[in-house]
Design an enzyme around this catalytic site. Structure first.
Site, short mmCIF file in Angstrom:
data_model
loop_
_atom_site.label_atom_id
_atom_site.label_comp_id
_atom_site.label_asym_id
_atom_site.label_seq_id
_atom_site.Cartn_x
_atom_site.Cartn_y
_atom_site.Cartn_z
N THR A 36 -0.89 -0.69 -4.67
CA THR A 36 -1.72 0.45 -5.00
C THR A 36 -1.43 1.59 -4.03
OG1 THR A 36 -4.01 1.25 -5.09
CG2 THR A 36 -3.55 -0.53 -3.56
N GLU A 69 0.84 -1.19 0.00
CA GLU A 69 0.00 0.00 0.00
C GLU A 69 0.88 1.24 0.00
OE1 GLU A 69 -4.28 -0.94 2.15
OE2 GLU A 69 -2.78 0.25 3.21
N CYS A 70 0.64 2.13 -0.94
CA CYS A 70 1.30 3.43 -0.99
C CYS A 70 2.83 3.27 -0.94
CB CYS A 70 0.78 4.34 0.12
SG CYS A 70 1.04 6.11 -0.20
N GLY A 71 3.47 3.60 0.19
CA GLY A 71 4.92 3.43 0.26
C GLY A 71 5.35 2.01 0.00
N TYR A 97 3.85 -0.08 -1.96
CA TYR A 97 3.71 -0.22 -3.40
C TYR A 97 4.96 0.30 -4.11
CZ TYR A 97 1.36 0.61 -7.98
OH TYR A 97 0.98 0.63 -9.30
#
Length: 437
Positions: A428, A328-330, A332
């Site tokens: 994502t 997730e985010c970082g 990703y």
């Protein structure tokens, strides 16, 4: 029924909500009061400060992503406490224009649902009696949101305080105390908000100073007496999100710390085994994990360390050969080919997705998100609908894999950032908060 509580809010961001919340948590805890903290809205950083202040995990309450049953279930985490203390987000009535699961995402929605009255923090810089007009407007804007009273913040002098108090008292609004203008009380910040609690060099000292200031300037007993609850809310009948796998290796350190406490609690209650590891300490994920989960955080600040963490990267790649990995985010960003830091230096990452991200090309991506999985994510099947948010400054430079999900914003507009997938690996910028079940 939820325990009596109070919600710290303000007309706008930057009024001093976090300082007052931390000071109250510490001071009341020192007095032997068991206080359960909460944070309104999607926020990873403030809850860690809450925990440092009182020793209890702080849970998020958000009316756009969570339905009423989930809000009640999370609010019921205060069942063993003497007092619930929630910190609001932004201004009291600020949220998304479009309604979500149980409201607009405003702190007022949580106050309305729980029955917790509002402790309004008023920054009175540059005003005196006009502060009463502001407070009076907040007290009358929504009859279902009760204003307990106010704390004046950034008071310049005794005369300033006297004039501001006079206006509020004339309007019939209770003043619990007044705090002086002191720049040394500010917490350090970076691009996503406050510096993380575990990175603050003198956090306990700072919180102790807030508590001492509130003891001196604020009527703590009166605030506690003002706490209320709504008998209709606070039941534990709702369900927390189910785990995406049974045995989950979850990265947990200062580079990977953005995972909501209610998710972890829900996964544990459903019987999932949580196996933490630290990429920054060059630890590999557990070899018997069903799923490796890399949460968000600040990997761009530690990109060189991550790039040289051979045991971590080798273990991650080995796991990805036949079992799911999700970021997730970082997280990703770390699954991609490269991460470009703010100085423009490219750092080689895991290479499990055809993704290059850059923090040098900064652009804010912020808002609530609704997502539908286009393919399965471990035990979550294709078609699963999720609610969450996006908050980052990184830019996608290259993205070569198929999308993971279809994403829309709070108004239903399609969002270009869909995440991506390759084999058993997915990622994502979308932060999951709840599923639509």
């Amino acid at each position: 029924m939820s325990p009596s509580g109070i919600l710290v809010s303000a007309p706008a961001s930057g009024a001093g909500k976090t300082m007052v919340t931390l000071g109250l948590l510490r001071a009341l805890s020192e007095d032997g009061v068991v206080v359960q903290p909460f944070k309104c809205g999607p926020d990873y950083i403030d809850p860690a400060f809450h925990r440092a202040a009182c020793g209890r995990a702080s849970f998020n309450l958000d009316s756009w992503t969570m339905d009423a049953a989930m809000i009640d279930t999370i609010a019921a985490e205060a069942g063993g406490a003497d007092l619930a203390l929630a910190e609001g987000a932004m201004g009291l009535f600020d949220g998304a224009v479009s309604r979500g699961s149980a409201g607009h995402g405003a702190s007022a929605d949580i106050a309305r649902r729980t029955g917790w009255p509002i402790l309004l923090i008023l920054d009175v810089s540059g005003q005196t009696q006009s502060a009463a007009a502001v407070a009076l407007g907040f007290s009358r804007f929504d009859p279902d949101v009760v204003l307990a009273g106010v704390i004046l913040n950034r008071v310049a002098s005794p005369r300033h305080e006297r004039l501001a108090r006079a206006g509020l008292e004339a309007a019939g609004i209770r003043v619990f105390g007044a705090l002086p203008r002191r720049e040394d009380l500010a917490l350090p910040e970076r691009h996503l908000g406050l510096v993380q609690a575990q990175e603050h060099p003198r956090l306990d000292e700072a919180i102790a100073s807030y508590a001492a200031l509130l003891r001196e300037r604020v009527d703590l007993a009166a605030i506690r007496d003002a706490a209320r609850s709504n008998a209709l809310a606070g039941s534990a009948g709702g369900r927390l999100p189910r785990p995406p796998a049974q045995r989950m290796a979850i990265a947990q350190d200062v580079a990977f710390s953005f995972l909501y406490p209610h998710l972890l609690e829900g996964w544990r209650r459903a019987g999932a085994q949580i196996m933490p590891f630290s990429p920054l300490a060059d630890e590999a994920p557990a070899a018997d994990a069903d799923l490796v989960w890399l949460p968000g955080g600040y990997p761009e600040l530690h990109a060189g360390t991550i790039a040289s963490a051979d045991r971590f990267l080798t273990g991650l790649r080995r796991h990805a050969a036949n079992r799911p990995v999700h970021g997730e985010c970082g997280g990703y960003m770390v699954l991609g080919d490269a991460l470009i830091d703010r100085d423009g230096t490219a750092h080689r990452m895991a290479g499990l997705l055809g993704l290059v991200t850059s923090h040098a090309q900064r652009r804010l991506h912020l808002g609530y998100r609704r997502a539908e999985l286009l393919s399965g994510l471990s035990d979550l099947p294709a078609g699963t609908r999720l609610r969450g948010h996006e908050f980052h400054y990184s830019t996608i430079v290259e993205q070569h894999d198929p999308p993971l999900m279809r994403v829309t914003d709070a108004d239903g507009a399609v969002i270009a950032e869909t995440g991506s997938r390759r084999g058993a690996v997915s990622g994502t910028f979308f932060h999951m908060i709840a599923s639509e079940e």
